[in-house]
Design an enzyme around this catalytic site. Structure first.
Site, PDB file in Angstrom:
ATOM      1  N   GLY A  26       0.812  -1.210   0.000  1.00  0.00           N
ATOM      2  CA  GLY A  26       0.000   0.000   0.000  1.00  0.00           C
ATOM      3  C   GLY A  26       0.846   1.261   0.000  1.00  0.00           C
ATOM      4  N   THR A  27       1.934   1.225   0.722  1.00  0.00           N
ATOM      5  CA  THR A  27       2.817   2.391   0.788  1.00  0.00           C
ATOM      6  C   THR A  27       3.307   2.764  -0.607  1.00  0.00           C
ATOM      7  OG1 THR A  27       3.490   1.741   3.011  1.00  0.00           O
ATOM      8  CG2 THR A  27       4.953   3.267   1.835  1.00  0.00           C
TER       9      THR A  27
ATOM     10  N   ASN B  69      -7.738   3.969   9.248  1.00  0.00           N
ATOM     11  CA  ASN B  69      -7.188   2.756   9.848  1.00  0.00           C
ATOM     12  C   ASN B  69      -7.162   2.760  11.370  1.00  0.00           C
ATOM     13  OD1 ASN B  69      -5.229   4.769   8.889  1.00  0.00           O
ATOM     14  ND2 ASN B  69      -3.753   3.579  10.057  1.00  0.00           N
TER      15      ASN B  69
ATOM     16  N   GLN C 180      -7.704  -0.011   3.879  1.00  0.00           N
ATOM     17  CA  GLN C 180      -8.509  -0.592   4.962  1.00  0.00           C
ATOM     18  C   GLN C 180      -9.936  -0.906   4.513  1.00  0.00           C
ATOM     19  OE1 GLN C 180      -7.760  -1.725   7.854  1.00  0.00           O
ATOM     20  NE2 GLN C 180      -5.695  -0.949   8.148  1.00  0.00           N
TER      21      GLN C 180
ATOM     22  N   SER D  65      -3.846  -3.002  -0.586  1.00  0.00           N
ATOM     23  CA  SER D  65      -2.696  -3.788  -0.120  1.00  0.00           C
ATOM     24  C   SER D  65      -3.159  -5.199   0.215  1.00  0.00           C
ATOM     25  CB  SER D  65      -2.124  -3.114   1.124  1.00  0.00           C
ATOM     26  OG  SER D  65      -1.055  -3.864   1.634  1.00  0.00           O
ATOM     27  N   GLY D  66      -2.360  -6.186  -0.184  1.00  0.00           N
ATOM     28  CA  GLY D  66      -2.774  -7.587  -0.023  1.00  0.00           C
ATOM     29  C   GLY D  66      -2.816  -8.079   1.410  1.00  0.00           C
ATOM     30  N   HIS D  67      -1.876  -7.626   2.243  1.00  0.00           N
ATOM     31  CA  HIS D  67      -1.792  -8.264   3.565  1.00  0.00           C
ATOM     32  C   HIS D  67      -2.954  -7.903   4.478  1.00  0.00           C
ATOM     33  CE1 HIS D  67      -0.111  -4.849   5.947  1.00  0.00           C
ATOM     34  NE2 HIS D  67       0.394  -4.481   4.790  1.00  0.00           N
TER      35      HIS D  67
ATOM     36  N   THR E 228      10.457  -7.893 -13.274  1.00  0.00           N
ATOM     37  CA  THR E 228       9.872  -9.226 -13.432  1.00  0.00           C
ATOM     38  C   THR E 228       8.753  -9.417 -12.412  1.00  0.00           C
ATOM     39  OG1 THR E 228      11.975 -10.034 -14.222  1.00  0.00           O
ATOM     40  CG2 THR E 228      10.405 -11.703 -13.445  1.00  0.00           C
TER      41      THR E 228
ATOM     42  N   CYS F  52       1.890   5.686  16.681  1.00  0.00           N
ATOM     43  CA  CYS F  52       2.254   6.030  18.062  1.00  0.00           C
ATOM     44  C   CYS F  52       3.686   5.615  18.332  1.00  0.00           C
ATOM     45  CB  CYS F  52       1.311   5.362  19.048  1.00  0.00           C
ATOM     46  SG  CYS F  52       1.522   5.978  20.719  1.00  0.00           S
TER      47      CYS F  52
HETATM   48  N1  PLP Z   1      -2.827   2.969   4.195  1.00  0.00           N
HETATM   49  C1  PLP Z   1      -3.527   2.498   5.230  1.00  0.00           C
HETATM   50  C2  PLP Z   1      -4.853   3.103   5.545  1.00  0.00           C
HETATM   51  C3  PLP Z   1      -3.037   1.451   6.005  1.00  0.00           C
HETATM   52  O1  PLP Z   1      -3.728   0.989   7.047  1.00  0.00           O
HETATM   53  C4  PLP Z   1      -1.776   0.896   5.659  1.00  0.00           C
HETATM   54  C5  PLP Z   1      -1.192  -0.209   6.442  1.00  0.00           C
HETATM   55  O2  PLP Z   1      -1.286  -0.319   7.620  1.00  0.00           O
HETATM   56  C6  PLP Z   1      -1.096   1.432   4.556  1.00  0.00           C
HETATM   57  C7  PLP Z   1      -1.648   2.453   3.852  1.00  0.00           C
HETATM   58  C8  PLP Z   1       0.242   0.896   4.148  1.00  0.00           C
HETATM   59  O3  PLP Z   1       0.105  -0.350   3.522  1.00  0.00           O
HETATM   60  P1  PLP Z   1       1.337  -1.344   3.441  1.00  0.00           P
HETATM   61  O4  PLP Z   1       1.587  -1.828   4.825  1.00  0.00           O
HETATM   62  O5  PLP Z   1       0.882  -2.427   2.517  1.00  0.00           O
HETATM   63  O6  PLP Z   1       2.490  -0.590   2.901  1.00  0.00           O
END
Ligand code: PLP
Length: 314
Positions: free
Chosen positions: A10-11, A90, A120, A140-142, A178, A260
């Protein structure tokens, strides 16, 4: 398939979106609008742009954890190049008015691109990017049980976006490198395996949790959250970090808010204008499709025990 590009997380998607929107609008202006409660994956790249001369307007949430479209309308300018607004916060679980933001941008004939961090929201709250009216959207997948290291980026068809990585031209030339086939297959499998009843189940467990948590002496519900899987509470007088540790010793894992660090309260809770004693004692609670009511009972019992064995700070 034409509108999705795979990323590593996601980042990455958030950073790419912001960079791409700014590049897209480089002849239009240097004004960015976002919210004070975005994830740091949005706030930090915007902060870096501010250091390079971009002007940033931060929309503040009201006490209920929502930003207002009226505030957005007032902030839109002819030189605004990007509006970045998350769909589900989040730390609070609140839904932000992304669809209304898209309409406001359109009505104002503002050239800004709209980016949405939907990390989220994905599979927890139903949405279709086209119906939201966003130009760029990040997942984001996780967060949905895919492995770490895979995410995806929606780029509206027809939008001209600069590639993130140049090279062999994979991902329609947008992100060379790749492809991590196993990660991609795992994201697809995680989506397919996601139980469509999970959000309703999580919402029921959260509702029960809020009921039993209300019986913990001194506990305040900070936000019940609109999304099914997140809520926030506080035990004023008990530092969050201590609560997180005491709970984890009992096998219960909650957090003090994603940002935090070093005893500093999360910027999200700080943006709500909570009194300091409350702010220092906030807990962000999230639920998984496997959470059950007994987990919530155990959390409430553990917090009650902590209030009986630890002395609250003045
Ligand atoms: N944006 C939100 C709202 C999130 O909760 C998170 C992850 O906690 C992210 C972005 C970042 O995602 P990633 O951990 O896949 O980089």
């Amino acid at each position: 398939t034409e509108e999705l590009t795979f990323t590593s997380c996601g980042t990455e998607g958030d950073n790419w979106s912001i960079r791409a929107a700014v590049e897209h609008g480089k002849r239009t202006g240097k004004h960015i609008i976002t919210t004070a409660i975005e994830h740091s994956a949005v706030l930090e790249p915007i902060r870096a742009l501010a250091a390079q001369g971009y002007e940033v307007t931060y929309l503040k949430p009201d006490k209920s954890g929502h930003v207002s479209v009226e505030d957005l309308k007032a902030a839109l300018r002819p030189d605004t190049v990007l509006v970045s607004m998350m769909l589900v916060n989040n730390e609070l679980g609140t839904l932000q008015p992304v669809k209304e933001a898209a309409q406001a941008i359109k009505d104002a004939r503002c050239p800004a691109l709209l980016h949405c961090d939907a990390v989220q929201a994905f599979l927890k709250v139903p949405f279709i990017p086209k119906e939201l009216g966003v130009d760029l959207l990040t997942i984001s997948g996780h967060k949905i049980r895919a492995p770490k290291g895979i995410g995806a980026q929606y780029i509206r068809k027809g939008l001209d976006v600069k590639p993130l990585l140049l090279g062999g031209g994979q991902e329609n030339g947008l992100r060379s490198g790749t492809e991590p086939t196993a990660q991609l297959a795992a994201l697809a499998a995680a989506c397919a395996a996601w139980d469509p009843d999970a959000p309703a189940r999580m919402a029921a467990v959260k509702a029960h949790a809020l009921e039993v948590l209300a019986t913990v002496p001194g506990l305040e519900i900070i936000n019940a959250g609109d999304a099914p899987h997140i809520c926030a509470v506080a035990l004023p007088g008990y530092p969050s970090e201590m609560l997180v540790r005491d709970l984890s010793d009992r096998g219960i894992y909650v957090s003090s808010g994603s940002a935090c660090h070093k005893g500093k309260p999360s910027h999200v809770f700080a943006a709500l204008g909570l009194p300091k004693r409350t702010l220092m004692g906030v807990l962000r609670i999230s639920f998984s499709p496997d959470s059950v009511k007994e987990d919530a009972d155990a959390l409430a019992a553990a917090l009650t025990e902590i209030t009986q064995t630890r002395i609250a700070m003045k």
